[in-house]
Write an enzyme that holds these catalytic residues in place. Structure first.
Site, mmCIF file in Angstrom:
data_model
loop_
_atom_site.group_PDB
_atom_site.id
_atom_site.type_symbol
_atom_site.label_atom_id
_atom_site.label_comp_id
_atom_site.label_asym_id
_atom_site.label_seq_id
_atom_site.Cartn_x
_atom_site.Cartn_y
_atom_site.Cartn_z
ATOM 1 N N TRP A 185 0.817 -1.212 0.000
ATOM 2 C CA TRP A 185 0.000 0.000 0.000
ATOM 3 C C TRP A 185 0.852 1.266 0.000
ATOM 4 C CZ3 TRP A 185 -4.457 -1.795 3.850
ATOM 5 C CH2 TRP A 185 -5.207 -2.780 3.197
ATOM 6 N N HIS A 210 -19.231 -4.894 6.975
ATOM 7 C CA HIS A 210 -19.424 -3.859 5.946
ATOM 8 C C HIS A 210 -20.873 -3.390 5.861
ATOM 9 C CE1 HIS A 210 -15.816 -6.172 4.921
ATOM 10 N NE2 HIS A 210 -15.328 -4.984 4.638
ATOM 11 N N CYS A 258 -13.728 -8.160 10.095
ATOM 12 C CA CYS A 258 -12.690 -7.147 9.896
ATOM 13 C C CYS A 258 -12.797 -6.125 11.035
ATOM 14 C CB CYS A 258 -12.899 -6.478 8.538
ATOM 15 S SG CYS A 258 -11.467 -5.527 7.969
HETATM 16 N N1 GLN Z 1 -6.472 -4.102 12.644
HETATM 17 C C1 GLN Z 1 -7.074 -3.421 11.540
HETATM 18 C C2 GLN Z 1 -8.429 -2.853 11.948
HETATM 19 O O1 GLN Z 1 -9.095 -3.472 12.703
HETATM 20 C C3 GLN Z 1 -7.239 -4.330 10.353
HETATM 21 C C4 GLN Z 1 -7.804 -3.597 9.167
HETATM 22 C C5 GLN Z 1 -7.897 -4.424 7.905
HETATM 23 O O2 GLN Z 1 -7.972 -5.611 7.935
HETATM 24 N N2 GLN Z 1 -7.893 -3.802 6.782
HETATM 25 O O3 GLN Z 1 -8.846 -1.811 11.501
HETATM 26 ZN ZN ZN Z 2 -9.828 -6.874 7.462
#
Ligand code: GLN
Ligand code: ZN
Length: 518
Positions: free
Chosen positions: A321, A454, A486
């Site tokens: 990134w 999401h 996530c």
């Molecule tokens: N530790 C990060 C978060 O929780 C992981 C983010 C990601 O997977 N893009 O925001």
């Molecule tokens: Zn993630």
């Protein structure tokens, strides 16, 4: 063009563009095979990266082509669309003067093309000053101490394979970790971030603008962190996180604390759709002047007796990134980042953090286009991850996290990371990912995301318990973790509270099964 060259050359077209940055080696074959009247577009300026070109070097490659085929059938171009590079270096008013000399954004790349065209059409003498300036910049970049750090080089030279192996195999680590951590079956945790509310954003903006003093800033973030820990305890999560309130972005936060990284003010590029990002530029050898996360993690751990998970962005994602230097292999840059992060992992362990998560959401997107090129990439990428993770004792539990599904084709490399625990996106696909585990027995522990972060939809206890039961058909129940897909930074607190409350209830429901694996 690779295997596609003959096909491309057989097309009824007037011209063909070839990328001479990624594959300069194809030029000879193209010249040998292309129809004499085919216009060739020579992609000689790197359209994917931000570095200024050594124009003389490029001229030495294209002058013979022009001589052989005639200038009227040659086009000079960037290697690809300029979509991937920022607009204009002149918009940056605050760059180190040396580093600025080494950079070229879209506007500068177009100017480079014009110089090349003039050199070809009118002779090198017509642009001698421009050519000299470009070569001088390239020469300075090759030797600058801003880029080349002897200490980092020495460390890189001393890297040995043992450094990227944990000192004990997973089977042994599992025993010690289970004894020390004393977690219940189906342990619950989250991926790291909690809602980045307006209040949190205001705190960071206030600090950046100077309206909050460092002490006030710290204090405000401490309050946010403490509140997050209290309610994680209230809803009875097993492994806590500090919430990442101090982080603007998972790459920027670390890049700003590492040497060798540069941040721009206006160098935006499209990420997807209407979303833009401002990737950092890795211009030099990477090192870590001082610990980056230890203070926040230890503060958070000091507030609770439950294990607090340390939280780092992994080397491959840090690389992927960012704009990456083009004067050494990506694998070398990645190894430097891995060594810097390894020190952070060791420091976290020393500070009493028993669980450390190293996020690698970008591991899969780093895969080269051609499948034949996958193995070398996967080799160094997994090696770098393990380099980061392997400086600690068997008792320290290493987690990793990846977003997005579709790991089926690289599942063995995911296994090769040898993380003690991996959390992975699976909720949207209803655990389809787990198909991979029918044939491949993932050796360590897994937290298949039980709900999709999401969407604002509240997942029910029953549906999450069902997903866990489905997962237990593929993975031994004693190796399953319970977590969302996530990080939760884009969600609102009331959503997060109810969703995680239900998640903990789902975990408790499956724990009571006489045999969860059935
Ligand atoms: N530790 C990060 C978060 O929780 C992981 C983010 C990601 O997977 N893009 O925001
Ligand atoms: Zn993630």
């Amino acid at each position: 063009m690779g295997d596609n060259l003959d096909l491309a050359l057989s097309l009824p077209v007037a011209g063909l563009h070839i990328d001479l940055v990624r594959a300069p080696g194809q030029l000879a074959e193209v010249l040998a095979k292309a129809r004499y009247d085919l216009t060739l577009s020579l992609g000689a300026i790197d359209g994917r990266n931000v570095w200024r070109s050594d124009l003389r070097q490029i001229l030495s490659m294209i002058e013979p082509v022009v001589a052989a085929r005639g200038a009227e059938r040659i086009i000079l171009a960037p290697s690809c669309s300029l979509l991937h590079v920022p607009l204009d270096l002149d918009l940056e008013d605050d760059l180190d003067v040396d580093i600025r000399q080494w950079l070229a954004f879209a506007a500068q790349k177009m100017a480079e093309l014009k110089v090349l065209a003039r050199a070809v059409n009118e002779g090198r003498a017509a642009v001698s000053a421009e050519l000299r300036a470009a070569s001088d910049a390239a020469a300075a970049r090759r030797t600058s101490l801003k880029i080349h750090d002897p200490a980092v080089q020495a460390r890189l030279a001393a890297v040995n394979p043992a450094m990227s192996r944990r000192v004990a195999p997973y089977a042994e680590r599992e025993q010690v970790q289970k004894a020390i951590l004393g977690l219940p079956g189906f342990p619950t945790t989250t991926i790291g971030s909690f809602p980045q509310t307006d209040a949190v954003r205001k705190i960071r903006a206030g600090f950046a603008k100077g309206t909050l003093s460092p002490a006030e800033y710290d204090d405000a973030l401490r309050q946010e962190t403490e509140a997050a820990i209290r309610w994680q305890e209230d809803i009875d999560l097993d492994v806590l996180v500090h919430g990442e309130f101090e982080r603007n972005d998972m790459v920027q936060y670390f890049g700003e604390q590492l040497s060798g990284y540069l941040f721009t003010k206006r160098a935006w590029v499209q990420s997807y759709g209407s979303r833009c990002v401002r990737p950092p530029i890795i211009f030099g050898d990477v090192s870590r002047p001082k610990p980056m996360t230890v203070q926040w993690s230890s503060y958070a751990q000091s507030l609770t007796t439950k294990p607090m998970k340390g939280m780092l962005t992994g080397p491959v994602t840090m690389l992927q990134w960012s704009f990456v230097r083009d004067d050494q292999p990506r694998s070398a840059t990645c190894t430097q980042i891995a060594l810097a992060l390894r020190d952070e992992v060791v420091d976290l362990e020393r500070a009493g953090i028993r669980i450390i998560q190293i996020d690698e959401p970008a591991l899969r997107e780093g895969l080269p286009l051609r499948q034949a090129d996958w193995p070398p990439y996967l080799d160094w990428a997994t090696e770098c991850f393990r380099m980061t993770a392997s400086g600690v004792a068997p008792a320290t539990q290493i987690h990793t996290h990846m977003c997005y599904s579709d790991f089926n084709d690289i599942i063995e490399s995911i296994g090769a990371l040898d993380a003690d625990v991996i959390s992975i996106e699976t909720a949207r696909s209803k655990m389809e990912l787990l198909n991979a585990f029918k044939t491949y027995r993932y050796p360590n522990e897994i937290g298949p995301g039980v709900y999709d972060i999401h969407a604002p939809r509240l997942p029910t206890v029953e549906e999450m318990a069902d997903l866990l039961r489905a997962a237990a058909r593929y993975i031994p129940a004693e190796r399953l973790w319970v977590n969302p897909d996530c990080g939760l930074k884009t969600r609102k607190w009331d959503e997060v509270r109810s969703a995680l409350g239900n998640m903990v209830a789902a975990a408790k429901a499956v724990r009571t099964l006489p045999n969860a694996a059935e």
